[in-house]
Design a protein around this motif. Structure first.
Motif: not given
Length: 98
Positions: A69-92
């Motif tokens: 829900g919350m990440p989808m709201a960000i993505v659908k509103a075109n507010l995400a600069d990046a979309i990462y899997s939970l496993d990749d967020i720490g590395r980024h």
């Protein structure tokens, strides 16, 4: 951080929109917000304020979310600069914050 009781107009308590709005006002373009799994659209309007101030917003991808829900709201509103899997967020985060 100071938690205030809020009022009856708020759907969520604590409220990510309020937190992001406060951070946007205080820190301008010096923020990296990460929106992880969660129900509803809390955070979307606060993310909009962050983006208007020049900050970055990342969202967790749908495949790794328990509730998208919350990440989808960000993505659908075109507010995400990046979309990462939970496993990749720490590395980024490590790459970005060094």
């Amino acid at each position: 951080v100071k938690i205030l009781p809020g009022d009856e107009r708020l759907n969520y308590k604590p409220c990510v929109d309020i937190t992001f709005g406060s951070v946007a006002k205080s820190y301008g373009d010096k923020v990296l917000a990460v929106v992880l799994t969660g129900m509803g659209a809390d955070g979307r309007e606060g993310a909009r304020l962050l983006k208007q101030g020049g900050s970055q917003v990342w969202a967790q991808d749908e495949a790794s979310c328990v509730i998208y829900g919350m990440p989808m709201a960000i993505v659908k509103a075109n507010l995400a600069d990046a979309i990462y899997s939970l496993d990749d967020i720490g590395r980024h985060l490590a790459e970005t914050c060094i």
